[in-house]
Structure formats: structure tokens, C-alpha cells
Scaffold this active site. Structure first.
Site, PDB file in Angstrom:
ATOM      1  N   ASP A   1       0.848  -1.194   0.000  1.00  9.29           N
ATOM      2  CA  ASP A   1       0.000   0.000   0.000  1.00  9.29           C
ATOM      3  C   ASP A   1       0.891   1.254   0.000  1.00  9.29           C
ATOM      4  O   ASP A   1       1.903   1.316   0.705  1.00  9.29           O
ATOM      5  CB  ASP A   1      -0.917   0.005   1.236  1.00  9.29           C
ATOM      6  CG  ASP A   1      -2.070   0.977   1.075  1.00  9.29           C
ATOM      7  OD1 ASP A   1      -3.209   0.510   0.911  1.00  9.29           O
ATOM      8  OD2 ASP A   1      -1.826   2.211   1.099  1.00  9.29           O
ATOM      9  N   ILE A   2       0.496   2.242  -0.790  1.00  6.73           N
ATOM     10  CA  ILE A   2       1.303   3.458  -0.928  1.00  6.73           C
ATOM     11  C   ILE A   2       1.281   4.309   0.341  1.00  6.73           C
ATOM     12  O   ILE A   2       2.173   5.130   0.566  1.00  6.73           O
ATOM     13  CB  ILE A   2       0.806   4.271  -2.156  1.00  6.73           C
ATOM     14  CG1 ILE A   2       1.898   5.173  -2.698  1.00  6.73           C
ATOM     15  CG2 ILE A   2      -0.457   5.046  -1.838  1.00  6.73           C
ATOM     16  CD1 ILE A   2       1.591   5.777  -4.047  1.00  6.73           C
TER      17      ILE A   2
ATOM     18  N   ASN B   1     -12.933  -3.315   2.175  1.00  7.34           N
ATOM     19  CA  ASN B   1     -13.952  -2.283   2.252  1.00  7.34           C
ATOM     20  C   ASN B   1     -14.866  -2.402   1.041  1.00  7.34           C
ATOM     21  O   ASN B   1     -14.392  -2.587  -0.083  1.00  7.34           O
ATOM     22  CB  ASN B   1     -13.302  -0.895   2.293  1.00  7.34           C
ATOM     23  CG  ASN B   1     -12.497  -0.680   3.557  1.00  7.34           C
ATOM     24  OD1 ASN B   1     -12.928  -1.065   4.643  1.00  7.34           O
ATOM     25  ND2 ASN B   1     -11.316  -0.084   3.425  1.00  7.34           N
TER      26      ASN B   1
ATOM     27  N   GLU C   1     -12.389   3.168  -1.658  1.00 10.58           N
ATOM     28  CA  GLU C   1     -12.011   4.293  -2.521  1.00 10.58           C
ATOM     29  C   GLU C   1     -11.578   3.846  -3.907  1.00 10.58           C
ATOM     30  O   GLU C   1     -11.697   4.619  -4.859  1.00 10.58           O
ATOM     31  CB  GLU C   1     -10.899   5.103  -1.847  1.00 10.58           C
ATOM     32  CG  GLU C   1     -11.416   5.709  -0.547  1.00 10.58           C
ATOM     33  CD  GLU C   1     -10.676   6.936  -0.105  1.00 10.58           C
ATOM     34  OE1 GLU C   1      -9.467   7.012  -0.376  1.00 10.58           O
ATOM     35  OE2 GLU C   1     -11.317   7.805   0.523  1.00 10.58           O
ATOM     36  N   VAL C   2     -11.035   2.647  -4.027  1.00 13.93           N
ATOM     37  CA  VAL C   2     -10.578   2.174  -5.337  1.00 13.93           C
ATOM     38  C   VAL C   2     -11.548   1.085  -5.816  1.00 13.93           C
ATOM     39  O   VAL C   2     -11.766   0.093  -5.121  1.00 13.93           O
ATOM     40  CB  VAL C   2      -9.139   1.627  -5.260  1.00 13.93           C
ATOM     41  CG1 VAL C   2      -8.695   1.112  -6.630  1.00 13.93           C
ATOM     42  CG2 VAL C   2      -8.179   2.706  -4.763  1.00 13.93           C
TER      43      VAL C   2
ATOM     44  N   HIS D   1     -10.010  -5.277  -3.412  1.00 12.13           N
ATOM     45  CA  HIS D   1      -8.701  -5.463  -2.789  1.00 12.13           C
ATOM     46  C   HIS D   1      -8.894  -5.884  -1.347  1.00 12.13           C
ATOM     47  O   HIS D   1      -9.764  -5.365  -0.655  1.00 12.13           O
ATOM     48  CB  HIS D   1      -7.829  -4.203  -2.867  1.00 12.13           C
ATOM     49  CG  HIS D   1      -8.532  -2.940  -2.514  1.00 12.13           C
ATOM     50  ND1 HIS D   1      -9.452  -2.336  -3.349  1.00 12.13           N
ATOM     51  CD2 HIS D   1      -8.470  -2.151  -1.409  1.00 12.13           C
ATOM     52  CE1 HIS D   1      -9.918  -1.237  -2.776  1.00 12.13           C
ATOM     53  NE2 HIS D   1      -9.339  -1.105  -1.585  1.00 12.13           N
TER      54      HIS D   1
ATOM     55  N   HIS E   1      -6.987  -5.833   2.176  1.00 13.37           N
ATOM     56  CA  HIS E   1      -5.861  -5.248   2.915  1.00 13.37           C
ATOM     57  C   HIS E   1      -5.327  -6.314   3.869  1.00 13.37           C
ATOM     58  O   HIS E   1      -6.110  -6.963   4.571  1.00 13.37           O
ATOM     59  CB  HIS E   1      -6.323  -4.069   3.776  1.00 13.37           C
ATOM     60  CG  HIS E   1      -6.905  -2.909   3.022  1.00 13.37           C
ATOM     61  ND1 HIS E   1      -6.222  -1.737   2.820  1.00 13.37           N
ATOM     62  CD2 HIS E   1      -8.122  -2.738   2.436  1.00 13.37           C
ATOM     63  CE1 HIS E   1      -6.995  -0.882   2.156  1.00 13.37           C
ATOM     64  NE2 HIS E   1      -8.151  -1.464   1.916  1.00 13.37           N
TER      65      HIS E   1
HETATM   66  P1  5GP Z   1      -9.862   1.377   0.151  1.00  9.56           P
HETATM   67  O1  5GP Z   1     -10.181   2.585   0.967  1.00  9.56           O
HETATM   68  O2  5GP Z   1     -10.424   1.473  -1.256  1.00  9.56           O
HETATM   69  O3  5GP Z   1     -10.227   0.095   0.831  1.00  9.56           O
HETATM   70  O4  5GP Z   1      -8.293   1.317   0.062  1.00  9.56           O
HETATM   71  C1  5GP Z   1      -7.549   1.832  -1.006  1.00  9.56           C
HETATM   72  C2  5GP Z   1      -6.091   1.699  -0.649  1.00  9.56           C
HETATM   73  O5  5GP Z   1      -5.335   1.854  -1.816  1.00  9.56           O
HETATM   74  C3  5GP Z   1      -5.606   2.742   0.363  1.00  9.56           C
HETATM   75  O6  5GP Z   1      -5.055   2.088   1.500  1.00  9.56           O
HETATM   76  C4  5GP Z   1      -4.570   3.535  -0.435  1.00  9.56           C
HETATM   77  O7  5GP Z   1      -3.471   3.952   0.354  1.00  9.56           O
HETATM   78  C5  5GP Z   1      -4.168   2.560  -1.523  1.00  9.56           C
HETATM   79  N1  5GP Z   1      -3.745   3.198  -2.758  1.00  9.56           N
HETATM   80  C6  5GP Z   1      -4.407   4.185  -3.423  1.00  9.56           C
HETATM   81  N2  5GP Z   1      -3.730   4.536  -4.542  1.00  9.56           N
HETATM   82  C7  5GP Z   1      -2.636   3.730  -4.585  1.00  9.56           C
HETATM   83  C8  5GP Z   1      -1.562   3.620  -5.509  1.00  9.56           C
HETATM   84  O8  5GP Z   1      -1.465   4.305  -6.522  1.00  9.56           O
HETATM   85  N3  5GP Z   1      -0.596   2.682  -5.222  1.00  9.56           N
HETATM   86  C9  5GP Z   1      -0.681   1.892  -4.114  1.00  9.56           C
HETATM   87  N4  5GP Z   1       0.324   1.012  -3.939  1.00  9.56           N
HETATM   88  N5  5GP Z   1      -1.682   1.974  -3.227  1.00  9.56           N
HETATM   89  C10 5GP Z   1      -2.642   2.893  -3.461  1.00  9.56           C
END
Ligand code: 5GP
Length: 125
Positions: free
Chosen positions: A39-40, A97, A105-106, A110, A112
Site C-alpha cells: 500500500d502506498i 472495504n 475508494e478504489v 482489494h 488489505h
Molecule cells: P480502500 O479505501 O479502497 O479500501 O483502500 C484503497 C487503498 O489503496 C488505500 O489504502 C490507499 O493507500 C491505496 N492506494 C491508493 N492509490 C494507490 C496507488 O497508486 N498505489 C498503491 N500502492 N496503493 C494505493
């Protein structure tokens, strides 16, 4: 900004671009069904993301539409990544999520994987 998990799959989402190699990522694991990367913006000492290679917006989409092979492959990959990271003992947390209330958000499924430290209560209070 949380997504609507009922929207159709968007092939231009950031994780689709990562899988195509259009955006760099720190790869942890890859097999026929899954891809894992760091994760970034890590929320724990270890914070790794595992995604299926198929086009699924969320766990809802995946659990309803993925083939038995895809589901088995993805579940095994999540376990394998945790083992590779040495997390089984003392333990870890996995989380997906889904949609707005889940804070997704994505719009590509995914999981985690969090570990490397005591993770506290299940949900922030
Ligand atoms: P969500 O809130 O959708 O469950 O989690 C999205 C996750 O993707 C977040 O923890 C965020 O830090 C990670 N993320 C978003 N953009 C990128 C990216 O460009 N590269 C990587 N490695 N992680 C990302």
C-alpha cells in the site's frame, strides 16, 4: 471519496493501471489469479494489498460472479502473502472495504493485509 460499489467496472481505475504496469507498484506476489503489492500509504508496519486479476469492483461483485477457480485462487493468494510476510504468528488482520459505508475508494476489489504490530480494536471508536 468512497465509491458506489454497484457501478460497472472501470478499466481505468488505479489498480487496473497498476496490474497493466502503467503505474509502478512494489510487487509482493503474483500468480495466475492474483497480484499483491505494498500500500502506498501504509496504516500499519506491514500493509499489503491483494487483488484478483479479474475485473471485479468489490467483494460483492466477486462473491456473486467470480468462478470457483478465481475465488479459490484469490483466497489462497491472500493466505500465501500473509505467510510470505511471516504474519501467521503473531497474527494479522485482513479487511475488504465495500462501497460508501465501507469507505472503499478504489473500485477494484482489494483485500488489505495489516500486520507487524498489535492492531488494536477491530473498528476505531
Ligand atoms: P480502500 O479505501 O479502497 O479500501 O483502500 C484503497 C487503498 O489503496 C488505500 O489504502 C490507499 O493507500 C491505496 N492506494 C491508493 N492509490 C494507490 C496507488 O497508486 N498505489 C498503491 N500502492 N496503493 C494505493
Amino acid at each position: 471519496m468512497p465509491i458506489d460499489a454497484t457501478l460497472p467496472y472501470d478499466d481505468n481505475n488505479i489498480f487496473a493501471k497498476i496490474m497493466r504496469g502503467e503505474i509502478p507498484s512494489t510487487k509482493v506476489y503474483e500468480d495466475e489469479w492474483s497480484y499483491a503489492f505494498e500500500d502506498i500509504n501504509p496504516q500499519a508496519e506491514i500493509h499489503t494489498l491483494v487483488i484478483p486479476k479479474g475485473q471485479y469492483v468489490s467483494w460483492d461483485d466477486f462473491s456473486a460472479k467470480a468462478s470457483a477457480e478465481e475465488i479459490a485462487g484469490f483466497v489462497r493468494a491472500v493466505g500465501e502473502v500473509a505467510r510470505m510476510k511471516g504474519l501467521v504468528e503473531p497474527g494479522y488482520r485482513m479487511m475488504a472495504n465495500i462501497g460508501a459505508h465501507g469507505g472503499q475508494e478504489v473500485p477494484h476489489l482489494h483485500v488489505h493485509i495489516f500486520g507487524g504490530q498489535f492492531l488494536g480494536p477491530m473498528i476505531a471508536r
